[in-house]
Scaffold this motif. Structure first.
Motif, PDB file in Angstrom:
ATOM      1  N   MET A   1      -3.941  -7.382 -42.036  1.00 15.20           N
ATOM      2  CA  MET A   1      -4.343  -8.528 -42.825  1.00 15.20           C
ATOM      3  C   MET A   1      -5.714  -8.981 -42.346  1.00 15.20           C
ATOM      4  SD  MET A   1      -2.462 -12.277 -43.147  1.00 15.20           S
ATOM      5  CE  MET A   1      -0.983 -11.600 -43.831  1.00 15.20           C
ATOM      6  N   CYS A   2      -6.634  -9.256 -43.292  1.00 12.16           N
ATOM      7  CA  CYS A   2      -7.957  -9.746 -42.911  1.00 12.16           C
ATOM      8  C   CYS A   2      -7.969 -11.274 -42.954  1.00 12.16           C
ATOM      9  CB  CYS A   2      -9.032  -9.135 -43.802  1.00 12.16           C
ATOM     10  SG  CYS A   2      -8.816  -9.471 -45.538  1.00 12.16           S
ATOM     11  N   ALA A   3      -9.032 -11.859 -42.442  1.00 12.50           N
ATOM     12  CA  ALA A   3      -9.112 -13.312 -42.276  1.00 12.50           C
ATOM     13  C   ALA A   3      -9.010 -14.055 -43.605  1.00 12.50           C
ATOM     14  CB  ALA A   3     -10.401 -13.677 -41.556  1.00 12.50           C
ATOM     15  N   ASP A   4      -9.715 -13.577 -44.652  1.00 10.44           N
ATOM     16  CA  ASP A   4      -9.650 -14.308 -45.919  1.00 10.44           C
ATOM     17  C   ASP A   4      -8.261 -14.229 -46.546  1.00 10.44           C
ATOM     18  OD1 ASP A   4     -10.063 -11.617 -46.452  1.00 10.44           O
ATOM     19  OD2 ASP A   4     -11.434 -11.956 -48.112  1.00 10.44           O
ATOM     20  N   THR A   5      -7.569 -13.102 -46.365  1.00  3.31           N
ATOM     21  CA  THR A   5      -6.194 -12.977 -46.850  1.00  3.31           C
ATOM     22  C   THR A   5      -5.266 -13.899 -46.073  1.00  3.31           C
ATOM     23  OG1 THR A   5      -6.632 -10.675 -47.420  1.00  3.31           O
ATOM     24  CG2 THR A   5      -4.327 -11.336 -47.316  1.00  3.31           C
ATOM     25  N   LEU A   6      -5.505 -14.027 -44.787  1.00  8.10           N
ATOM     26  CA  LEU A   6      -4.699 -14.915 -43.951  1.00  8.10           C
ATOM     27  C   LEU A   6      -4.871 -16.369 -44.385  1.00  8.10           C
ATOM     28  CD1 LEU A   6      -2.830 -15.460 -41.567  1.00  8.10           C
ATOM     29  CD2 LEU A   6      -4.830 -15.289 -40.057  1.00  8.10           C
ATOM     30  N   ILE A   7      -6.107 -16.783 -44.618  1.00  4.87           N
ATOM     31  CA  ILE A   7      -6.358 -18.155 -45.083  1.00  4.87           C
ATOM     32  C   ILE A   7      -5.682 -18.385 -46.431  1.00  4.87           C
ATOM     33  CG2 ILE A   7      -8.134 -19.757 -45.911  1.00  4.87           C
ATOM     34  CD1 ILE A   7     -10.002 -18.566 -43.770  1.00  4.87           C
TER      35      ILE A   7
ATOM     36  N   GLY B   1       1.023 -23.939 -48.330  1.00  3.37           N
ATOM     37  CA  GLY B   1       0.898 -25.377 -48.111  1.00  3.37           C
ATOM     38  C   GLY B   1       0.235 -25.797 -46.819  1.00  3.37           C
ATOM     39  N   PHE B   2      -0.331 -24.853 -46.077  1.00  8.94           N
ATOM     40  CA  PHE B   2      -1.022 -25.193 -44.833  1.00  8.94           C
ATOM     41  C   PHE B   2      -2.476 -25.556 -45.122  1.00  8.94           C
ATOM     42  CE2 PHE B   2       2.357 -22.421 -43.266  1.00  8.94           C
ATOM     43  CZ  PHE B   2       2.819 -23.124 -42.165  1.00  8.94           C
ATOM     44  N   THR B   3      -3.043 -26.399 -44.295  1.00  5.89           N
ATOM     45  CA  THR B   3      -4.468 -26.690 -44.293  1.00  5.89           C
ATOM     46  C   THR B   3      -5.055 -25.990 -43.078  1.00  5.89           C
ATOM     47  OG1 THR B   3      -4.088 -28.846 -45.300  1.00  5.89           O
ATOM     48  CG2 THR B   3      -6.197 -28.523 -44.202  1.00  5.89           C
ATOM     49  N   VAL B   4      -6.117 -25.202 -43.306  1.00  3.12           N
ATOM     50  CA  VAL B   4      -6.739 -24.433 -42.229  1.00  3.12           C
ATOM     51  C   VAL B   4      -8.190 -24.887 -42.090  1.00  3.12           C
ATOM     52  CG1 VAL B   4      -7.240 -22.127 -41.350  1.00  3.12           C
ATOM     53  CG2 VAL B   4      -5.277 -22.466 -42.865  1.00  3.12           C
ATOM     54  N   LEU B   5      -8.550 -25.393 -40.913  1.00  5.79           N
ATOM     55  CA  LEU B   5      -9.894 -25.910 -40.662  1.00  5.79           C
ATOM     56  C   LEU B   5     -10.428 -25.399 -39.337  1.00  5.79           C
ATOM     57  CD1 LEU B   5      -9.164 -29.658 -41.516  1.00  5.79           C
ATOM     58  CD2 LEU B   5     -10.312 -28.001 -42.998  1.00  5.79           C
ATOM     59  N   ALA B   6     -11.749 -25.324 -39.247  1.00  8.37           N
ATOM     60  CA  ALA B   6     -12.391 -25.026 -37.967  1.00  8.37           C
ATOM     61  C   ALA B   6     -12.747 -26.339 -37.300  1.00  8.37           C
ATOM     62  CB  ALA B   6     -13.648 -24.194 -38.187  1.00  8.37           C
ATOM     63  N   ASP B   7     -12.520 -26.408 -35.996  1.00  9.58           N
ATOM     64  CA  ASP B   7     -12.869 -27.587 -35.204  1.00  9.58           C
ATOM     65  C   ASP B   7     -13.587 -27.080 -33.958  1.00  9.58           C
ATOM     66  OD1 ASP B   7     -13.084 -30.096 -34.094  1.00  9.58           O
ATOM     67  OD2 ASP B   7     -10.983 -30.209 -33.474  1.00  9.58           O
ATOM     68  N   GLY B   8     -14.918 -26.919 -34.084  1.00 11.22           N
ATOM     69  CA  GLY B   8     -15.674 -26.306 -33.000  1.00 11.22           C
ATOM     70  C   GLY B   8     -15.279 -24.847 -32.881  1.00 11.22           C
ATOM     71  N   ASN B   9     -14.784 -24.456 -31.714  1.00 13.12           N
ATOM     72  CA  ASN B   9     -14.315 -23.080 -31.503  1.00 13.12           C
ATOM     73  C   ASN B   9     -12.803 -22.959 -31.636  1.00 13.12           C
ATOM     74  OD1 ASN B   9     -16.779 -21.839 -31.147  1.00 13.12           O
ATOM     75  ND2 ASN B   9     -16.838 -22.319 -28.964  1.00 13.12           N
ATOM     76  N   ALA B  10     -12.181 -23.977 -32.198  1.00  8.20           N
ATOM     77  CA  ALA B  10     -10.729 -23.958 -32.378  1.00  8.20           C
ATOM     78  C   ALA B  10     -10.393 -23.915 -33.867  1.00  8.20           C
ATOM     79  CB  ALA B  10     -10.106 -25.207 -31.752  1.00  8.20           C
ATOM     80  N   ILE B  11      -9.225 -23.400 -34.153  1.00 10.76           N
ATOM     81  CA  ILE B  11      -8.718 -23.385 -35.521  1.00 10.76           C
ATOM     82  C   ILE B  11      -7.560 -24.357 -35.583  1.00 10.76           C
ATOM     83  CG2 ILE B  11      -7.602 -21.989 -37.295  1.00 10.76           C
ATOM     84  CD1 ILE B  11      -9.231 -19.625 -36.181  1.00 10.76           C
TER      85      ILE B  11
ATOM     86  N   GLU C   1     -13.055 -14.025 -36.835  1.00 15.42           N
ATOM     87  CA  GLU C   1     -13.299 -13.880 -38.274  1.00 15.42           C
ATOM     88  C   GLU C   1     -12.989 -15.180 -39.014  1.00 15.42           C
ATOM     89  OE1 GLU C   1     -11.684 -10.162 -40.169  1.00 15.42           O
ATOM     90  OE2 GLU C   1     -10.856  -9.971 -38.143  1.00 15.42           O
ATOM     91  N   LEU C   2     -11.890 -15.816 -38.642  1.00 17.56           N
ATOM     92  CA  LEU C   2     -11.511 -17.085 -39.270  1.00 17.56           C
ATOM     93  C   LEU C   2     -12.584 -18.142 -39.038  1.00 17.56           C
ATOM     94  CD1 LEU C   2      -7.725 -17.160 -38.331  1.00 17.56           C
ATOM     95  CD2 LEU C   2      -8.658 -17.033 -40.651  1.00 17.56           C
ATOM     96  N   LEU C   3     -13.077 -18.241 -37.809  1.00 12.47           N
ATOM     97  CA  LEU C   3     -14.124 -19.220 -37.511  1.00 12.47           C
ATOM     98  C   LEU C   3     -15.383 -18.947 -38.323  1.00 12.47           C
ATOM     99  CD1 LEU C   3     -13.664 -19.657 -33.670  1.00 12.47           C
ATOM    100  CD2 LEU C   3     -13.227 -21.375 -35.445  1.00 12.47           C
ATOM    101  N   ASN C   4     -15.751 -17.670 -38.462  1.00 11.79           N
ATOM    102  CA  ASN C   4     -16.926 -17.332 -39.280  1.00 11.79           C
ATOM    103  C   ASN C   4     -16.742 -17.766 -40.727  1.00 11.79           C
ATOM    104  OD1 ASN C   4     -18.418 -16.222 -37.207  1.00 11.79           O
ATOM    105  ND2 ASN C   4     -17.708 -14.143 -37.586  1.00 11.79           N
ATOM    106  N   LEU C   5     -15.575 -17.510 -41.287  1.00 12.40           N
ATOM    107  CA  LEU C   5     -15.305 -17.899 -42.674  1.00 12.40           C
ATOM    108  C   LEU C   5     -15.261 -19.421 -42.842  1.00 12.40           C
ATOM    109  CD1 LEU C   5     -12.523 -15.397 -43.800  1.00 12.40           C
ATOM    110  CD2 LEU C   5     -14.832 -15.602 -44.725  1.00 12.40           C
ATOM    111  N   LEU C   6     -14.567 -20.079 -41.937  1.00 15.67           N
ATOM    112  CA  LEU C   6     -14.374 -21.524 -42.065  1.00 15.67           C
ATOM    113  C   LEU C   6     -15.644 -22.323 -41.786  1.00 15.67           C
ATOM    114  CD1 LEU C   6     -10.887 -21.741 -40.360  1.00 15.67           C
ATOM    115  CD2 LEU C   6     -11.374 -22.011 -42.809  1.00 15.67           C
TER     116      LEU C   6
END
Length: 109
Positions: free
Chosen positions: A1-7, A14-24, A46-51
């Motif tokens: 699974m890639c990052a955009d598919t995971l998001i 129903g989840f909210t996915v956000l970047a908070d500095g270097n944390a998800i 990858e998630l941090l780059n997308l977010l």
């Protein structure tokens, strides 16, 4: 699974996915499965780059509009706001605030 598919998967559940500095940050975190947590950890960079990317339609990442000239009215959805030139190939819709970049038509050959 890639990052955009995971998001997409998390958002669809129903989840909210956000970047908070270097944390998800995922909420509600209590509903995450162990498999979700492993996938998030495995794709963290990858998630941090997308977010952290600027949103499409912002001045840092304008929507692309192809043609010889920019339309007078906003080409985005049903806005129909007035477009104004902002210098060079950048244009701004005064109603919805979306930025556009005018580029020439691509050669189909």
């Amino acid at each position: 699974m890639c990052a955009d598919t995971l998001i997409e998967s998390l958002s669809g559940r129903g989840f909210t996915v956000l970047a908070d500095g270097n944390a998800i940050k995922v909420s509600p975190s209590s509903a995450l499965t162990d498999e979700d947590r492993r996938a998030i950890h495995a794709h963290k960079s990858e998630l941090l780059n997308l977010l952290n990317r600027p949103p499409v339609g912002s001045i840092a990442r304008p929507r692309i509009c192809r043609g010889a000239r920019m339309p007078i009215f906003c080409p985005w959805a049903n806005c129909e706001g007035r477009i104004s030139g902002q210098g060079g190939a950048l244009y701004l819709c005064g109603d919805c605030g979306t930025w556009f970049e005018l580029r020439p038509l691509e050669n189909p050959w």
